[in-house]
Design an enzyme around this catalytic site. Structure first.
Site, mmCIF file in Angstrom:
data_model
loop_
_atom_site.group_PDB
_atom_site.id
_atom_site.type_symbol
_atom_site.label_atom_id
_atom_site.label_comp_id
_atom_site.label_asym_id
_atom_site.label_seq_id
_atom_site.Cartn_x
_atom_site.Cartn_y
_atom_site.Cartn_z
ATOM 1 N N ASN A 141 0.878 -1.175 0.000
ATOM 2 C CA ASN A 141 0.000 0.000 0.000
ATOM 3 C C ASN A 141 0.911 1.218 0.000
ATOM 4 O OD1 ASN A 141 -1.718 2.105 0.498
ATOM 5 N ND2 ASN A 141 -2.294 1.464 2.564
ATOM 6 N N TRP A 142 0.986 1.859 -1.156
ATOM 7 C CA TRP A 142 1.895 3.007 -1.262
ATOM 8 C C TRP A 142 1.329 4.265 -0.603
ATOM 9 C CZ3 TRP A 142 4.091 2.886 -6.979
ATOM 10 C CH2 TRP A 142 5.048 1.863 -7.066
ATOM 11 N N LYS A 143 0.077 4.235 -0.209
ATOM 12 C CA LYS A 143 -0.544 5.428 0.382
ATOM 13 C C LYS A 143 -0.300 6.629 -0.558
ATOM 14 C CE LYS A 143 0.035 3.221 4.800
ATOM 15 N NZ LYS A 143 0.175 3.296 6.229
ATOM 16 N N HIS A 203 -9.494 1.320 5.208
ATOM 17 C CA HIS A 203 -8.182 1.518 5.829
ATOM 18 C C HIS A 203 -8.322 2.491 7.002
ATOM 19 C CE1 HIS A 203 -3.997 2.613 6.429
ATOM 20 N NE2 HIS A 203 -3.694 1.481 5.820
ATOM 21 N N GLU A 257 -6.591 4.926 7.881
ATOM 22 C CA GLU A 257 -6.329 6.345 7.624
ATOM 23 C C GLU A 257 -7.591 7.073 7.161
ATOM 24 O OE1 GLU A 257 -2.733 5.600 5.453
ATOM 25 O OE2 GLU A 257 -1.774 5.043 7.338
ATOM 26 N N GLU A 313 -5.152 -4.850 10.588
ATOM 27 C CA GLU A 313 -4.099 -3.855 10.778
ATOM 28 C C GLU A 313 -4.336 -3.113 12.094
ATOM 29 O OE1 GLU A 313 -2.131 -2.575 6.872
ATOM 30 O OE2 GLU A 313 -3.913 -1.354 7.079
ATOM 31 N N GLY A 353 2.933 2.172 10.751
ATOM 32 C CA GLY A 353 3.894 3.269 10.607
ATOM 33 C C GLY A 353 4.651 3.602 11.879
ATOM 34 N N SER A 357 3.736 -2.186 10.172
ATOM 35 C CA SER A 357 5.197 -2.225 10.347
ATOM 36 C C SER A 357 5.810 -3.557 9.929
ATOM 37 C CB SER A 357 5.582 -1.881 11.794
ATOM 38 O OG SER A 357 5.195 -0.558 12.097
ATOM 39 N N GLY A 363 3.007 -1.143 4.189
ATOM 40 C CA GLY A 363 3.085 0.278 3.860
ATOM 41 C C GLY A 363 4.511 0.656 3.509
ATOM 42 N N GLY A 364 5.217 1.224 4.471
ATOM 43 C CA GLY A 364 6.549 1.796 4.249
ATOM 44 C C GLY A 364 7.513 0.892 3.489
HETATM 45 P P1 13P Z 1 3.290 0.336 7.532
HETATM 46 O O1 13P Z 1 3.761 -0.967 6.942
HETATM 47 O O2 13P Z 1 4.061 1.522 7.040
HETATM 48 O O3 13P Z 1 3.209 0.257 9.029
HETATM 49 O O4 13P Z 1 1.793 0.572 7.011
HETATM 50 C C1 13P Z 1 0.856 -0.435 7.152
HETATM 51 C C2 13P Z 1 -0.371 -0.074 6.407
HETATM 52 O O5 13P Z 1 -1.108 0.816 6.789
HETATM 53 C C3 13P Z 1 -0.668 -0.815 5.169
HETATM 54 O O6 13P Z 1 -1.961 -0.564 4.725
#
Ligand code: 13P
Length: 241
Positions: free
Chosen positions: A9-11, A96, A98, A165, A171, A204, A225-226
């Site tokens: 997930n590149w956000k 999600h 966010e 999640e 993050g 993470s 994510g990251g």
């Molecule tokens: P991180 O891997 O950066 O913690 O993000 C997780 C995430 O929100 C994937 O959707």
């Protein structure tokens, strides 16, 4: 048989140029990736079309980060299911934490998005998870069960991925302990009528942890994510074991 799904997930990261550069470095790492796993990248809407064209014949399945429930209409800023399927998108993130946190996304909206996505042939990746405060108050199970109960009515369990999640793990570098993630995912599965729904862990996820995560019997993949922004890191995660 449950499908293993490794999704990035590149956000809100990477322009079209950045995305193309990522793929140049990342795609060679997929040459020997075992067939037992699906590889998905959920990328910003602006990159979907150009990247879709360059992914023809590759292992990567394209995912969007949001979808509206209406077929069309006066919904400024939104994207319809048909707009995604027309350009080769297969998956879409819904619920999600966010958008739940920053845009007031509700379980009801998550439910409507999931149903509309499936109707168009997309597979929703429905995200759920508890906050730190809810966990500390011993409310994790209640929150998870409530998100499942409210998010899933009318959703076809034969065309669905769920991502657990925990919000406190996103993050933060604070990964959920694998046995605990496995336990909560088992709880989610126990609420479903279809035992074959793939359920991912997210929060993470790093290359050093992937083998241990994928060894857990209830965990069918990860939502990253990251670490999915860095070709070498995401390659190590995709090529686990
Ligand atoms: P991180 O891997 O950066 O913690 O993000 C997780 C995430 O929100 C994937 O959707």
């Amino acid at each position: 048989m449950r499908q293993n799904i490794i999704a990035g997930n590149w956000k809100m990261h990477k322009t079209v140029r950045d995305a193309s550069e990522f793929l140049q470095e990342f795609l060679p790492h997929l040459e020997h990736t075992p067939e037992d796993r699906e590889v998905v990248l959920c990328i910003p809407a602006t990159s979907l079309w150009p990247i879709s064209k360059s992914l023809h014949g590759s292992r990567i399945r394209l995912g969007a980060q949001n979808v509206h429930w209406a077929e069309e209409g006066a919904f400024t800023g939104e994207i319809s299911p048909a707009m995604l399927t027309e350009i080769g998108v297969r998956y879409v993130l819904v619920g999600h934490s966010e958008p739940r946190q920053y845009c007031g996304e509700t379980d009801e909206a998550v439910n409507k998005r999931s149903i509309a996505a499936q109707k168009a042939g997309l597979t929703p990746i429905l995200c759920l998870g508890e906050t730190k405060e809810q966990r500390d108050n011993g409310e994790t199970e209640d929150i998870i069960i409530s998100q499942v109960e409210q998010g899933l009515p009318g959703v076809d369990l034969a065309n669905l991925v769920i991502a657990y999640e925990p919000i406190w793990a996103i993050g933060t570098g604070e990964t959920c302990e694998v046995h605990e993630a496995n336990r909560v995912i088992g709880l989610i599965r126990s609420q479903l009528d279809n035992p074959d729904v793939p359920i991912q862990y997210g929060g993470s996820v790093k290359p050093a942890l992937i083998n241990e995560i994928m060894e857990q019997p209830e965990i069918d993949g990860v939502l990253v994510g990251g670490a999915s922004l860095v070709p070498e890191d995401f390659a190590k995660i995709v090529n686990y074991f």
